[in-house]
Design a protein around this motif. Structure first.
Motif, PDB file in Angstrom:
ATOM      1  N   ASP A  64      52.063  37.179  37.296  1.00 28.74           N
ATOM      2  CA  ASP A  64      51.022  36.318  37.676  1.00 28.74           C
ATOM      3  C   ASP A  64      49.570  36.247  36.970  1.00 28.74           C
ATOM      4  O   ASP A  64      48.869  35.197  37.231  1.00 28.74           O
ATOM      5  CB  ASP A  64      50.627  36.610  39.353  1.00 28.74           C
ATOM      6  CG  ASP A  64      51.834  36.300  40.103  1.00 28.74           C
ATOM      7  OD1 ASP A  64      52.714  35.508  39.815  1.00 28.74           O
ATOM      8  OD2 ASP A  64      51.822  37.250  41.353  1.00 28.74           O
ATOM      9  N   VAL A  65      49.451  37.112  36.099  1.00 28.08           N
ATOM     10  CA  VAL A  65      48.298  37.441  35.188  1.00 28.08           C
ATOM     11  C   VAL A  65      48.680  37.233  33.878  1.00 28.08           C
ATOM     12  O   VAL A  65      49.460  37.743  33.348  1.00 28.08           O
ATOM     13  CB  VAL A  65      47.607  38.758  35.186  1.00 28.08           C
ATOM     14  CG1 VAL A  65      46.578  38.846  34.276  1.00 28.08           C
ATOM     15  CG2 VAL A  65      47.251  38.879  36.856  1.00 28.08           C
ATOM     16  N   ALA A  67      46.662  36.968  30.166  1.00 27.72           N
ATOM     17  CA  ALA A  67      45.396  37.207  29.643  1.00 27.72           C
ATOM     18  C   ALA A  67      45.410  37.054  27.822  1.00 27.72           C
ATOM     19  O   ALA A  67      46.293  37.351  27.560  1.00 27.72           O
ATOM     20  CB  ALA A  67      44.781  38.555  29.844  1.00 27.72           C
ATOM     21  N   ASN A 114      50.065  41.843  37.889  1.00 23.92           N
ATOM     22  CA  ASN A 114      48.746  41.735  38.751  1.00 23.92           C
ATOM     23  C   ASN A 114      47.576  42.271  37.990  1.00 23.92           C
ATOM     24  O   ASN A 114      47.888  42.622  37.024  1.00 23.92           O
ATOM     25  CB  ASN A 114      48.861  42.375  40.016  1.00 23.92           C
ATOM     26  CG  ASN A 114      49.274  43.789  39.838  1.00 23.92           C
ATOM     27  OD1 ASN A 114      48.857  44.577  39.129  1.00 23.92           O
ATOM     28  ND2 ASN A 114      50.335  44.254  40.938  1.00 23.92           N
ATOM     29  N   LEU A 115      46.560  42.261  38.363  1.00 20.82           N
ATOM     30  CA  LEU A 115      45.314  42.970  37.678  1.00 20.82           C
ATOM     31  C   LEU A 115      45.230  44.172  37.431  1.00 20.82           C
ATOM     32  O   LEU A 115      45.063  44.815  36.566  1.00 20.82           O
ATOM     33  CB  LEU A 115      43.792  42.383  38.518  1.00 20.82           C
ATOM     34  CG  LEU A 115      43.553  41.153  38.331  1.00 20.82           C
ATOM     35  CD1 LEU A 115      42.535  40.712  39.214  1.00 20.82           C
ATOM     36  CD2 LEU A 115      43.445  40.418  36.965  1.00 20.82           C
ATOM     37  N   ILE A 139      40.842  36.562  30.969  1.00 28.39           N
ATOM     38  CA  ILE A 139      41.997  36.197  32.263  1.00 28.39           C
ATOM     39  C   ILE A 139      42.225  34.881  32.236  1.00 28.39           C
ATOM     40  O   ILE A 139      41.152  33.821  32.569  1.00 28.39           O
ATOM     41  CB  ILE A 139      41.921  36.667  33.728  1.00 28.39           C
ATOM     42  CG1 ILE A 139      41.634  38.316  33.451  1.00 28.39           C
ATOM     43  CG2 ILE A 139      42.722  36.601  34.430  1.00 28.39           C
ATOM     44  CD1 ILE A 139      42.679  39.138  33.083  1.00 28.39           C
TER      45      ILE A 139
END
Length: 155
Positions: A64-65, A67, A114-115, A139
């Motif tokens: 989902d991330v 960057a 995720n983060l 991000i």
């Protein structure tokens, strides 16, 4: 290698759908499947087609991330760069690594679930490398455009 109009059209059709059978590619460009196959083989042998792949949606696989990370090396030169390159090759969350000009030495495209997992990649993978002096990350909030197709002229 000089490309003619038919070569360019074959490549444009394949950029849209690399799974098309040669018969369909040939029909789209006005050639028989065998003529199209010979041209395509010549284009592949010349290195103009570097491969075929299925493009997967990262979000569908839980990433989902996304960057973009700028990396500055602690030291410059062939040896530190080579060590960094080898380390990056072993990190599966780093999908792309580009040597760049401007701020930083490299630009990475990184995916994470995720983060927290992105933070782990930064802290435990990238910043743990002795060659890395600094990282700056951005991000991605929303993908506005993404393509793998080169802007080939078909006229």
């Amino acid at each position: 290698m000089k490309l003619d109009r038919l070569d360019t059209r074959i490549l444009a059709v394949l950029q849209e759908d690399g799974r098309l059978p040669l018969q369909d590619v040939g029909e789209a460009v006005g050639l028989s499947a065998s003529q199209c196959g010979r041209r395509l083989r010549r284009l592949e042998e010349a290195g103009l087609v570097s491969g075929y792949a299925a493009l997967l949606d990262p979000v569908a696989f839980g990433f989902d991330v996304t960057a973009f990370v700028t990396v500055t090396l602690a030291q410059h030169g062939e040896v530190p760069a080579a060590r960094f390159h080898r380390a990056i090759e072993r990190l599966p969350n780093i999908l792309e690594c580009w040597a760049v000009t401007g701020e930083g030495d490299y630009l990475l495209r990184v995916v994470a679930t995720n983060l927290k997992s992105f933070s782990d990649v930064l802290m435990h993978d990238l910043l743990a490398l002795p060659e890395v002096a600094n990282v700056k990350s951005n991000i991605a909030l929303d993908r506005v455009k993404q393509t793998t197709a080169l802007p080939l002229s078909t006229t």
